[in-house]
Motif scaffolding. Structure first.
Motif, mmCIF file in Angstrom:
data_model
loop_
_atom_site.group_PDB
_atom_site.id
_atom_site.type_symbol
_atom_site.label_atom_id
_atom_site.label_comp_id
_atom_site.label_asym_id
_atom_site.label_seq_id
_atom_site.Cartn_x
_atom_site.Cartn_y
_atom_site.Cartn_z
ATOM 1 N N ASP A 58 53.541 24.963 -17.688
ATOM 2 C CA ASP A 58 53.799 24.948 -16.506
ATOM 3 C C ASP A 58 53.654 24.780 -15.245
ATOM 4 O OD1 ASP A 58 56.625 25.153 -18.055
ATOM 5 O OD2 ASP A 58 55.740 27.348 -18.128
ATOM 6 N N ILE A 59 53.998 24.476 -13.871
ATOM 7 C CA ILE A 59 53.445 24.309 -12.628
ATOM 8 C C ILE A 59 54.620 25.036 -11.694
ATOM 9 C CG2 ILE A 59 53.084 22.806 -10.702
ATOM 10 C CD1 ILE A 59 52.675 20.436 -12.781
ATOM 11 N N ASP A 60 53.859 26.011 -10.717
ATOM 12 C CA ASP A 60 54.703 26.512 -9.503
ATOM 13 C C ASP A 60 55.777 25.974 -9.049
ATOM 14 O OD1 ASP A 60 53.530 26.391 -7.113
ATOM 15 O OD2 ASP A 60 51.563 26.288 -8.812
ATOM 16 N N GLU A 61 56.539 26.090 -8.825
ATOM 17 C CA GLU A 61 57.765 25.536 -7.768
ATOM 18 C C GLU A 61 57.279 24.648 -6.031
ATOM 19 O OE1 GLU A 61 60.874 28.999 -5.967
ATOM 20 O OE2 GLU A 61 59.683 29.530 -5.743
ATOM 21 N N ASP A 62 56.372 25.648 -5.858
ATOM 22 C CA ASP A 62 55.636 24.853 -4.472
ATOM 23 C C ASP A 62 54.947 23.562 -4.783
ATOM 24 O OD1 ASP A 62 57.119 26.490 -3.380
ATOM 25 O OD2 ASP A 62 54.862 27.810 -2.802
ATOM 26 N N SER A 63 54.239 24.052 -6.116
ATOM 27 C CA SER A 63 53.038 22.799 -6.554
ATOM 28 C C SER A 63 53.802 22.094 -6.880
ATOM 29 C CB SER A 63 51.871 23.251 -7.272
ATOM 30 O OG SER A 63 50.941 24.938 -6.245
ATOM 31 N N ALA A 64 54.932 21.487 -7.571
ATOM 32 C CA ALA A 64 55.933 20.897 -8.042
ATOM 33 C C ALA A 64 56.930 20.180 -7.298
ATOM 34 C CB ALA A 64 57.095 21.811 -9.249
ATOM 35 N N ALA A 65 57.400 20.984 -6.212
ATOM 36 C CA ALA A 65 57.889 20.811 -4.715
ATOM 37 C C ALA A 65 56.916 19.505 -4.219
ATOM 38 C CB ALA A 65 58.294 21.348 -4.170
ATOM 39 N N GLU A 66 55.961 20.162 -3.855
ATOM 40 C CA GLU A 66 54.747 18.827 -3.035
ATOM 41 C C GLU A 66 54.904 17.694 -3.874
ATOM 42 O OE1 GLU A 66 51.077 19.630 -0.246
ATOM 43 O OE2 GLU A 66 51.913 21.317 -1.312
ATOM 44 N N ARG A 67 54.002 17.902 -5.215
ATOM 45 C CA ARG A 67 53.960 16.603 -5.570
ATOM 46 C C ARG A 67 55.087 15.787 -5.828
ATOM 47 N NH1 ARG A 67 50.544 18.041 -10.763
ATOM 48 N NH2 ARG A 67 51.255 16.285 -11.621
ATOM 49 N N LEU A 68 55.979 16.274 -5.571
ATOM 50 C CA LEU A 68 57.163 15.768 -6.144
ATOM 51 C C LEU A 68 56.980 14.174 -4.765
ATOM 52 C CD1 LEU A 68 59.493 13.668 -7.972
ATOM 53 C CD2 LEU A 68 60.862 16.090 -7.541
ATOM 54 N N ALA A 69 57.420 15.008 -3.650
ATOM 55 C CA ALA A 69 57.798 15.257 -2.343
ATOM 56 C C ALA A 69 56.615 13.512 -2.236
ATOM 57 C CB ALA A 69 57.770 16.056 -1.550
ATOM 58 N N ARG A 70 55.665 14.261 -2.340
ATOM 59 C CA ARG A 70 54.140 12.736 -2.125
ATOM 60 C C ARG A 70 54.514 11.529 -2.982
ATOM 61 N NH1 ARG A 70 51.099 14.221 1.482
ATOM 62 N NH2 ARG A 70 51.111 16.259 2.510
ATOM 63 N N ALA A 71 54.980 11.781 -5.037
ATOM 64 C CA ALA A 71 55.567 11.226 -5.590
ATOM 65 C C ALA A 71 56.869 9.759 -4.726
ATOM 66 C CB ALA A 71 56.055 10.961 -6.470
ATOM 67 N N ILE A 72 57.179 10.388 -4.166
ATOM 68 C CA ILE A 72 58.482 9.805 -3.862
ATOM 69 C C ILE A 72 58.390 9.412 -2.290
ATOM 70 C CG2 ILE A 72 60.544 10.444 -2.096
ATOM 71 C CD1 ILE A 72 61.262 12.765 -4.615
ATOM 72 N N VAL A 73 57.282 9.919 -1.385
ATOM 73 C CA VAL A 73 56.824 9.448 -0.036
ATOM 74 C C VAL A 73 55.525 9.318 -0.096
ATOM 75 C CG1 VAL A 73 57.435 9.745 2.188
ATOM 76 C CG2 VAL A 73 58.790 10.519 0.777
#
Length: 330
Positions: A58-73
């Motif tokens: 698992d990946i914690d929520e903040d790290s996951a949100a940042e990684r997805l945002a940086r994939a999208i942008v």
């Protein structure tokens, strides 16, 4: 990730899932419980708490949100966007400057379909944005997600967002009058407000007689990056005065009419590589109308095809403009 209620003796190191009220304050949810926290809870008479624990995959929520945002942008500055700081599993994405939002909807849909705990919410495609306006928010609903699901969402949503800045820096509004008392002041004022939102300069007030030769001459004389036409008598056919004048000036008419109300009587085309838009009469009111959608896209360098216009019908029933000469319902 495991989630559930446990005795205090088993809670240390877990993420507190729900805030707990204490005599002298509260322990807020999302906190990693320490030995001191456990002692405080015991002293307050709390025997059990609900905690979440991340598993090895698992990946914690903040790290996951940042990684997805940086994939999208992946390169925010290059596409006119800014990524906020990750907090509580959320990253907000804002526009750096005025423009319209390019949303690759299929990619956003695909990212959202990977796991219900991984979400991306955006404004509608091609929505006009002001500087610092929120274009999207990435939110991880749970305290953690599977790394494999996050990787799949990142791949699905890669480069799904961008801003399109205005390519036109100036526009001339040409109005026609069918009577001597038509000053064009209102049309100029409302159109200026529309262009100001995109940082586009408007040319001086210009009103010409409502006939093909006069309007043709005005189009030929325009030196701005774009031309807007607002006729004193509504354009009722592709062979009416304004489209005919554009053709007479050597321009082309790409399309007339649109399934958006207000805004049906719009046409657009090209003159010497510059967009020309024939505005419907409802453009004299500041309320949103179909011409806004076409104008904003063309001014930001986004091509608009007749098929694109046809697709605007779903969602194209807009708020009625009281100033219209003939309302939908009397």
């Amino acid at each position: 990730m495991t989630f559930g209620e446990v005795p205090l003796a088993e809670a240390s190191g877990g993420l507190l899932a729900h805030s707990v009220a204490l005599p002298d304050g509260r322990l807020r949810k999302g906190r990693v419980l320490t030995a001191q926290d456990i002692a405080t809870l015991q002293a307050a008479g709390v025997a059990r708490v609900t905690v979440a624990r991340l598993g090895p995959g698992d990946i914690d929520e903040d790290s996951a949100a940042e990684r997805l945002a940086r994939a999208i942008v992946p390169d925010p500055d290059a596409v006119g966007l800014r990524l906020g700081r990750a907090a509580t599993g959320r990253v907000n994405i804002h526009a750096l400057a005025p423009g319209i939002a390019e949303v690759r909807a299929a990619r956003i849909h695909a990212a959202n379909a990977v796991d219900p705990m991984i979400t991306v919410a955006t404004v509608p495609p091609w929505q006009r944005m002001e500087a610092r306006g929120m274009v999207a928010t990435v939110k991880i609903i749970s305290y953690g997600v599977r790394a494999s699901a996050l990787e799949a969402a990142c791949l699905a949503g890669e480069r799904a967002l961008a801003m399109r800045a205005p390519q036109c820096r100036s526009a001339q509004l040409i109005q026609t009058a069918v009577s001597a008392d038509e000053t064009g002041d209102k049309g100029q004022m409302v159109t200026k407000a529309r262009l100001d939102r995109l940082g586009i300069d408007i040319g001086p007030l210009q009103v010409v007689p409502h006939d093909v030769p006069s309007l043709t001459e005005a189009i030929l004389a325009a030196k701005t990056d774009a031309v807007l036409i607002l006729t004193g008598s509504a354009t009722s056919d592709i062979a009416d005065v304004a489209p005919e004048a554009l053709r007479a000036a050597g321009g082309t008419v790409a399309h007339f009419g649109m399934p958006v109300d207000p805004g049906n009587l719009l046409f657009y085309g090209d003159f010497q590589g510059r967009p020309v838009i024939g505005l419907p009469g409802c453009a004299r009111a500041p309320a949103l109308n179909g011409a806004d959608w076409v104008m904003e896209r063309l001014f930001c360098g986004v091509p608009v095809s007749p098929r694109d216009v046809a697709a605007m019908g779903v969602g194209g029933l807009l708020k009625e403009v009281p100033q219209r000469g003939r309302l939908r319902e009397a």
